[in-house]
Design a protein around this motif. Structure first.
Motif, PDB file in Angstrom:
ATOM      1  N   VAL A   7      77.039  79.510   2.915  1.00 27.34           N
ATOM      2  CA  VAL A   7      78.088  80.293   0.728  1.00 27.34           C
ATOM      3  C   VAL A   7      76.817  81.390   0.513  1.00 27.34           C
ATOM      4  CG1 VAL A   7      80.014  80.083  -0.851  1.00 27.34           C
ATOM      5  CG2 VAL A   7      79.805  78.568   1.295  1.00 27.34           C
ATOM      6  N   GLU A   8      77.495  82.588  -0.087  1.00 27.48           N
ATOM      7  CA  GLU A   8      77.196  83.433  -1.288  1.00 27.48           C
ATOM      8  C   GLU A   8      77.874  83.839  -1.749  1.00 27.48           C
ATOM      9  OE1 GLU A   8      76.114  86.691   1.800  1.00 27.48           O
ATOM     10  OE2 GLU A   8      73.519  85.011   2.853  1.00 27.48           O
ATOM     11  N   GLY A   9      77.573  83.683  -3.221  1.00 29.92           N
ATOM     12  CA  GLY A   9      78.324  84.562  -4.368  1.00 29.92           C
ATOM     13  C   GLY A   9      79.821  84.223  -4.606  1.00 29.92           C
ATOM     14  N   LEU A  10      80.530  83.005  -3.502  1.00 33.70           N
ATOM     15  CA  LEU A  10      81.846  82.922  -3.519  1.00 33.70           C
ATOM     16  C   LEU A  10      82.629  82.341  -4.571  1.00 33.70           C
ATOM     17  CD1 LEU A  10      82.972  82.747  -1.033  1.00 33.70           C
ATOM     18  CD2 LEU A  10      83.918  80.311  -1.168  1.00 33.70           C
ATOM     19  N   THR A  11      83.861  83.205  -5.116  1.00 34.40           N
ATOM     20  CA  THR A  11      84.593  83.452  -6.952  1.00 34.40           C
ATOM     21  C   THR A  11      85.683  82.552  -5.742  1.00 34.40           C
ATOM     22  OG1 THR A  11      83.033  84.943  -8.074  1.00 34.40           O
ATOM     23  CG2 THR A  11      85.363  83.976  -8.611  1.00 34.40           C
ATOM     24  N   LYS A  12      86.671  81.870  -6.596  1.00 37.08           N
ATOM     25  CA  LYS A  12      88.035  81.983  -6.245  1.00 37.08           C
ATOM     26  C   LYS A  12      88.906  81.767  -7.862  1.00 37.08           C
ATOM     27  CE  LYS A  12      91.726  81.480  -4.621  1.00 37.08           C
ATOM     28  NZ  LYS A  12      92.412  82.328  -3.787  1.00 37.08           N
ATOM     29  N   SER A  13      89.833  82.312  -8.199  1.00 32.62           N
ATOM     30  CA  SER A  13      90.451  82.307  -8.772  1.00 32.62           C
ATOM     31  C   SER A  13      92.525  82.429  -8.501  1.00 32.62           C
ATOM     32  CB  SER A  13      90.708  83.461 -10.250  1.00 32.62           C
ATOM     33  OG  SER A  13      90.640  84.019  -9.598  1.00 32.62           O
ATOM     34  N   PHE A  14      93.151  81.595  -9.842  1.00 34.36           N
ATOM     35  CA  PHE A  14      94.367  81.773  -9.308  1.00 34.36           C
ATOM     36  C   PHE A  14      95.245  81.965 -10.864  1.00 34.36           C
ATOM     37  CE2 PHE A  14      93.768  77.544  -6.548  1.00 34.36           C
ATOM     38  CZ  PHE A  14      93.757  78.116  -5.310  1.00 34.36           C
ATOM     39  N   GLY A  15      95.512  83.323 -10.545  1.00 34.46           N
ATOM     40  CA  GLY A  15      95.815  84.447 -11.894  1.00 34.46           C
ATOM     41  C   GLY A  15      94.395  84.942 -12.598  1.00 34.46           C
ATOM     42  N   ARG A  16      94.391  83.953 -13.688  1.00 34.32           N
ATOM     43  CA  ARG A  16      93.931  84.266 -15.036  1.00 34.32           C
ATOM     44  C   ARG A  16      92.797  83.063 -15.083  1.00 34.32           C
ATOM     45  NH1 ARG A  16      96.594  86.954 -20.434  1.00 34.32           N
ATOM     46  NH2 ARG A  16      97.763  88.748 -19.328  1.00 34.32           N
ATOM     47  N   GLN A  17      93.496  81.630 -14.239  1.00 36.34           N
ATOM     48  CA  GLN A  17      92.723  80.985 -14.149  1.00 36.34           C
ATOM     49  C   GLN A  17      90.897  81.191 -12.823  1.00 36.34           C
ATOM     50  OE1 GLN A  17      95.061  77.227 -13.385  1.00 36.34           O
ATOM     51  NE2 GLN A  17      92.513  75.440 -13.711  1.00 36.34           N
ATOM     52  N   VAL A  18      89.969  80.471 -13.356  1.00 38.70           N
ATOM     53  CA  VAL A  18      88.838  80.635 -12.779  1.00 38.70           C
ATOM     54  C   VAL A  18      88.451  79.012 -11.833  1.00 38.70           C
ATOM     55  CG1 VAL A  18      86.310  81.333 -12.552  1.00 38.70           C
ATOM     56  CG2 VAL A  18      88.262  82.954 -13.660  1.00 38.70           C
ATOM     57  N   ILE A  19      88.946  79.316 -10.822  1.00 37.55           N
ATOM     58  CA  ILE A  19      88.132  77.747 -10.125  1.00 37.55           C
ATOM     59  C   ILE A  19      86.698  77.563 -10.340  1.00 37.55           C
ATOM     60  CG2 ILE A  19      88.724  76.320  -8.644  1.00 37.55           C
ATOM     61  CD1 ILE A  19      91.381  77.139 -10.121  1.00 37.55           C
ATOM     62  N   TRP A  20      85.537  78.934  -9.661  1.00 37.72           N
ATOM     63  CA  TRP A  20      84.268  78.610  -9.590  1.00 37.72           C
ATOM     64  C   TRP A  20      83.927  79.842  -9.623  1.00 37.72           C
ATOM     65  CZ3 TRP A  20      85.372  79.879  -4.740  1.00 37.72           C
ATOM     66  CH2 TRP A  20      85.746  78.758  -3.828  1.00 37.72           C
ATOM     67  N   ILE A  63      80.098  81.174   9.029  1.00 35.95           N
ATOM     68  CA  ILE A  63      79.976  79.682   9.904  1.00 35.95           C
ATOM     69  C   ILE A  63      79.160  80.512  11.152  1.00 35.95           C
ATOM     70  CG2 ILE A  63      81.045  78.262  11.245  1.00 35.95           C
ATOM     71  CD1 ILE A  63      81.617  78.006   8.049  1.00 35.95           C
ATOM     72  N   GLY A  64      77.424  79.984  11.034  1.00 34.31           N
ATOM     73  CA  GLY A  64      77.086  81.012  11.895  1.00 34.31           C
ATOM     74  C   GLY A  64      76.690  82.346  11.547  1.00 34.31           C
ATOM     75  N   ASP A  65      76.891  83.385  12.095  1.00 36.28           N
ATOM     76  CA  ASP A  65      77.252  84.607  11.960  1.00 36.28           C
ATOM     77  C   ASP A  65      78.805  85.220  11.588  1.00 36.28           C
ATOM     78  OD1 ASP A  65      78.323  84.095  14.810  1.00 36.28           O
ATOM     79  OD2 ASP A  65      77.325  85.630  16.195  1.00 36.28           O
ATOM     80  N   ARG A  66      79.301  84.420  11.764  1.00 38.86           N
ATOM     81  CA  ARG A  66      81.122  85.003  11.075  1.00 38.86           C
ATOM     82  C   ARG A  66      80.992  85.053  10.187  1.00 38.86           C
ATOM     83  NH1 ARG A  66      83.364  81.521  16.517  1.00 38.86           N
ATOM     84  NH2 ARG A  66      81.829  80.546  15.643  1.00 38.86           N
ATOM     85  N   ASP A  67      81.504  85.700   9.427  1.00 40.61           N
ATOM     86  CA  ASP A  67      81.393  86.119   7.996  1.00 40.61           C
ATOM     87  C   ASP A  67      82.906  85.902   7.719  1.00 40.61           C
ATOM     88  OD1 ASP A  67      81.826  86.060   4.786  1.00 40.61           O
ATOM     89  OD2 ASP A  67      81.432  88.555   5.036  1.00 40.61           O
ATOM     90  N   LEU A  68      84.109  84.500   7.346  1.00 40.05           N
ATOM     91  CA  LEU A  68      84.769  83.700   7.609  1.00 40.05           C
ATOM     92  C   LEU A  68      85.790  84.678   6.595  1.00 40.05           C
ATOM     93  CD1 LEU A  68      85.676  81.162   8.941  1.00 40.05           C
ATOM     94  CD2 LEU A  68      85.974  80.322   6.667  1.00 40.05           C
ATOM     95  N   PRO A  69      85.757  85.333   5.656  1.00 37.81           N
ATOM     96  CA  PRO A  69      86.764  85.876   4.504  1.00 37.81           C
ATOM     97  C   PRO A  69      87.287  87.305   4.908  1.00 37.81           C
ATOM     98  CG  PRO A  69      85.650  84.865   3.078  1.00 37.81           C
ATOM     99  CD  PRO A  69      84.515  84.626   4.086  1.00 37.81           C
ATOM    100  N   ARG A  70      86.093  87.084   5.968  1.00 33.73           N
ATOM    101  CA  ARG A  70      86.309  88.643   6.966  1.00 33.73           C
ATOM    102  C   ARG A  70      86.657  89.196   8.280  1.00 33.73           C
ATOM    103  NH1 ARG A  70      83.608  89.383   2.607  1.00 33.73           N
ATOM    104  NH2 ARG A  70      83.008  90.368   1.631  1.00 33.73           N
ATOM    105  N   LEU A  71      87.389  87.966   8.768  1.00 35.33           N
ATOM    106  CA  LEU A  71      87.892  87.919  10.414  1.00 35.33           C
ATOM    107  C   LEU A  71      89.130  88.457  10.617  1.00 35.33           C
ATOM    108  CD1 LEU A  71      85.974  83.767  11.079  1.00 35.33           C
ATOM    109  CD2 LEU A  71      85.460  86.918  11.707  1.00 35.33           C
ATOM    110  N   SER A  72      89.103  88.689  11.320  1.00 37.21           N
ATOM    111  CA  SER A  72      91.074  88.962  12.184  1.00 37.21           C
ATOM    112  C   SER A  72      91.512  87.870  12.003  1.00 37.21           C
ATOM    113  CB  SER A  72      91.323  89.590  12.837  1.00 37.21           C
ATOM    114  OG  SER A  72      89.805  89.085  14.025  1.00 37.21           O
ATOM    115  N   GLU A  73      93.324  87.506  12.004  1.00 38.80           N
ATOM    116  CA  GLU A  73      93.664  86.386  12.360  1.00 38.80           C
ATOM    117  C   GLU A  73      93.426  85.980  13.408  1.00 38.80           C
ATOM    118  OE1 GLU A  73      95.479  84.887  10.266  1.00 38.80           O
ATOM    119  OE2 GLU A  73      95.250  85.755   8.835  1.00 38.80           O
ATOM    120  N   SER A  74      93.143  86.559  14.406  1.00 39.72           N
ATOM    121  CA  SER A  74      92.976  85.563  15.994  1.00 39.72           C
ATOM    122  C   SER A  74      91.163  84.689  15.626  1.00 39.72           C
ATOM    123  CB  SER A  74      93.075  86.720  16.944  1.00 39.72           C
ATOM    124  OG  SER A  74      92.018  88.226  16.674  1.00 39.72           O
ATOM    125  N   LYS A  75      90.332  85.533  15.676  1.00 41.91           N
ATOM    126  CA  LYS A  75      88.962  85.561  15.333  1.00 41.91           C
ATOM    127  C   LYS A  75      89.157  84.659  14.557  1.00 41.91           C
ATOM    128  CE  LYS A  75      86.596  89.197  16.952  1.00 41.91           C
ATOM    129  NZ  LYS A  75      85.616  90.594  16.212  1.00 41.91           N
TER     130      LYS A  75
END
Length: 358
Positions: A7-20, A63-75
């Motif tokens: 995991v590299e530089g992961l950020t998640k928020s819901f609206g204005r609320q930053v989770i991490w 995940i291995g050599d796959r960057d999950l957020p950038r995968l197509s739906e099928s992958k």
């Protein structure tokens, strides 16, 4: 065998609320890792992001050599097959018996014949100690059995990564201890990568190879078990001691005035408790992810808390470990070969000399 999660530089928020934000860590392949943190710090959100159920605002999940957020739906769909997930309450279908609950992923995602499905389901139920209960409904069994049924279902597609969300939720300490032993034995047997979210301090202190701590919308620490259990960080000391004194408050963190008042009064979260020996698999063999007791502390010049690595029988495992490994090697030699299983290596070729690990 398991797959590394990076995991590299992961950020998640819901609206204005930053989770991490800016979370970076590497979950080693084939090892057991635990993620701690006060309630409301986004541990479950983190697991959902890892499996692609939630998309982060920015960052990478390799995940291995796959960057999950950038995968197509099928992958993404295909990559998810690498995962097994055990939800907090087991998430079983109440109208299905345990056999059909465990068989559901096989019927949904494969074209296997019912005879093969039956073989796989019964095999996984035997692995978690539920063989003979396959015709019971979820409402007819205990909470611990529901957790194990959920675990069997998470295993039927032979995942390389197992995500576990608060397995101790709703369980008494005895059942939690039994479930932890199941996790250890499964890791030793199948060699999958485990990431377990928990609030249970005993689980975090005795079960994993690595520990992380989420706090104040970031990852405070992640690394080998001894690194966190010997840390003098105030939030770590407070969490491990279950103390009211320290930066963690009821709502998550205390404000400056509360911390200043504690400092003026001389209150302290207490000394770190001794580091216990790591729990062993039921067969007594060494898992691939296990580290020699005291090796990390010795390599980094850290003095662990007094009494660390001493078990209930008074054995000091820093001293006992080389003899234990030697006895295993000798026993294996007398048997003619080293006992093998996925996720385990020859103890004579392991890295257990003090100071050999980083």
């Amino acid at each position: 065998m398991g797959v590394e999660i990076r995991v590299e530089g992961l950020t998640k928020s819901f609206g204005r609320q930053v989770i991490w934000q800016d979370v970076s860590l590497t979950v080693p392949a084939g090892e057991i890792s635990v993620l701690l943190g006060p309630s409301g710090t986004g541990k479950s959100v983190f697991l959902k992001s890892l499996v692609g159920l939630l998309k982060p605002d920015r960052g990478h999940i390799w995940i291995g050599d796959r960057d999950l957020p950038r995968l197509s739906e099928s992958k993404l769909y295909e990559t998810r097959k690498l995962f097994g997930v055990l939800f907090q309450d087991g998430a079983l279908f109440g109208s299905m018996n345990l056999f059909d609950n465990v068989a559901f992923p096989l019927r949904e995602h494969t074209r296997k014949r019912e005879s093969e499905i039956k073989r796989i389901v019964l095999d996984k139920m035997e692995m978690v100690g539920l063989l003979g209960a396959e015709h019971k409904l979820p409402g007819e069994i205990s909470g611990g059995m529901r957790k194990r049924a959920g675990l069997a279902r998470a295993l039927v597609l032979d995942p390389e990564i197992l995500l576990v969300d608060e397995p101790d939720s709703g369980l008494d300490p005895v059942r939690t201890a039994f479930l932890n032993q199941v996790f250890l034995d499964l890791n030793a047997q199948i060699g999958a990568t485990f990431l377990i979210v928990t609030h249970d301090i005993n689980t975090a202190r005795t079960l994993p190879d690595n520990i992380g701590l989420l706090y104040q919308r970031h990852l405070a620490m992640f690394g080998p078990r001894e690194m966190l259990l010997s840390s003098e960080e105030p939030v770590v000391r407070q969490f491990l001691n279950a103390s009211k004194v320290g930066p963690i408050g009821m709502s998550e963190e205390k404000d400056e005035s509360e911390l200043e008042a504690e400092a003026r009064s001389g209150q302290d979260p207490g000394r770190l408790p001794p580091i216990p020996p790591q729990q062993m698999p039921s067969d007594g063999l060494i898992r691939a992810g296990m580290h020699a007791p005291g090796a990390w502390c010795a390599a980094h010049g850290v003095t662990p808390p007094p009494g660390s690595f001493v078990d209930e029988q008074g054995r000091d495992w820093v001293e006992e470990w080389p003899r234990y490994v030697a006895s295993m090697t000798e026993a294996a030699g007398m048997a003619g070969s080293v006992p093998s299983r996925p996720g385990r290596t020859d103890p004579s070729r392991r890295r257990y000399d003090a100071g050999a690990e980083s």
